[in-house]
Design a protein around this motif. Structure first.
Motif, PDB file in Angstrom:
ATOM      1  N   ASN A   1      47.448  31.983  35.137  1.00 59.30           N
ATOM      2  CA  ASN A   1      47.139  32.499  36.454  1.00 59.30           C
ATOM      3  C   ASN A   1      45.651  32.789  36.479  1.00 59.30           C
ATOM      4  O   ASN A   1      45.153  33.586  35.678  1.00 59.30           O
ATOM      5  CB  ASN A   1      47.929  33.778  36.764  1.00 59.30           C
TER       6      ASN A   1
ATOM      7  N   ASN B   1      42.166  33.602  39.071  1.00 60.57           N
ATOM      8  CA  ASN B   1      41.817  34.199  40.365  1.00 60.57           C
ATOM      9  C   ASN B   1      41.532  33.161  41.431  1.00 60.57           C
ATOM     10  O   ASN B   1      41.790  33.393  42.611  1.00 60.57           O
ATOM     11  CB  ASN B   1      40.616  35.129  40.217  1.00 60.57           C
ATOM     12  N   SER B   2      40.976  32.005  41.029  1.00 57.40           N
ATOM     13  CA  SER B   2      40.640  30.971  41.999  1.00 57.40           C
ATOM     14  C   SER B   2      40.643  29.605  41.328  1.00 57.40           C
ATOM     15  O   SER B   2      40.556  29.487  40.108  1.00 57.40           O
ATOM     16  CB  SER B   2      39.258  31.227  42.610  1.00 57.40           C
TER      17      SER B   2
ATOM     18  N   ASP C   1      37.395  29.144  39.419  1.00 55.80           N
ATOM     19  CA  ASP C   1      37.406  29.780  38.095  1.00 55.80           C
ATOM     20  C   ASP C   1      38.164  28.919  37.089  1.00 55.80           C
ATOM     21  O   ASP C   1      37.749  28.783  35.937  1.00 55.80           O
ATOM     22  CB  ASP C   1      38.068  31.160  38.160  1.00 55.80           C
TER      23      ASP C   1
ATOM     24  N   ASP D   1      48.188  26.276  43.546  1.00 58.69           N
ATOM     25  CA  ASP D   1      48.491  27.581  44.122  1.00 58.69           C
ATOM     26  C   ASP D   1      49.535  27.423  45.220  1.00 58.69           C
ATOM     27  O   ASP D   1      49.770  26.336  45.718  1.00 58.69           O
ATOM     28  CB  ASP D   1      47.213  28.200  44.687  1.00 58.69           C
TER      29      ASP D   1
ATOM     30  N   PHE E   1      40.027  38.205  34.094  1.00 55.07           N
ATOM     31  CA  PHE E   1      39.862  37.114  35.048  1.00 55.07           C
ATOM     32  C   PHE E   1      41.028  36.140  35.081  1.00 55.07           C
ATOM     33  O   PHE E   1      41.203  35.417  36.046  1.00 55.07           O
ATOM     34  CB  PHE E   1      38.571  36.361  34.761  1.00 55.07           C
ATOM     35  N   PHE E   2      41.793  36.082  33.998  1.00 52.82           N
ATOM     36  CA  PHE E   2      42.907  35.143  33.951  1.00 52.82           C
ATOM     37  C   PHE E   2      43.875  35.503  32.836  1.00 52.82           C
ATOM     38  O   PHE E   2      43.546  36.242  31.925  1.00 52.82           O
ATOM     39  CB  PHE E   2      42.424  33.698  33.764  1.00 52.82           C
TER      40      PHE E   2
END
Length: 132
Positions: A12, A14-15, A18, A63, A119-120
């Motif tokens: 997972n 954030n974007s 990323d 996503d 962040f992930f």
């Protein structure tokens, strides 16, 4: 038919930006490839692997509110590994929504590990055999 092993990570991020920043090759690697301090990618760095053949890795960011099957069914050899991957995910029940997948030909990453930071999250699922 020949068989091989693919090592899998789900994650997972954030974007999408990323994620691709994490898995794609660092252009500096080829300028300074004699250095032991430069890794081919941030993913490779988290796996303590200086270099591996980028032709032997597949990854993607998917996503949305769709099932794991719908997100990853179009990847290479998915009909072989996806049912096993889903079973393993049901067993470990990760505590994050999965929006990314990385898999590499077995042996490219000598000691695969899970990684988590602010962040992930990236969880190593293990190797899955496939026919090619």
């Amino acid at each position: 038919m020949n068989t091989g092993i693919l090592d899998f990570w789900v994650g997972n991020f954030n974007s999408e930006e990323d994620f691709y920043d994490f898995v794609e090759e660092d252009e500096k690697f080829y300028l300074e490839e004699d250095s032991d301090d430069i890794f081919v990618s941030k993913f490779a760095e988290t796996q303590d692997t200086i270099w591996f053949d980028q032709d032997l890795i597949e990854y993607g960011f998917e996503d949305g509110n769709t099932s794991i099957y719908e997100k990853f069914a179009n990847y290479s050899f998915a009909e072989q590994w996806l049912p096993i991957l889903i079973n393993r995910l049901n067993e470990i029940n990760p505590d994050f929504d999965i929006n990314s997948l990385v898999f590499v030909s077995g042996g490219q990453v000598p000691k695969p590990v899970s990684v988590e930071n602010d962040f992930f999250s990236l969880t190593y699922i293990g190797g899955i055999e496939y026919e090619f």
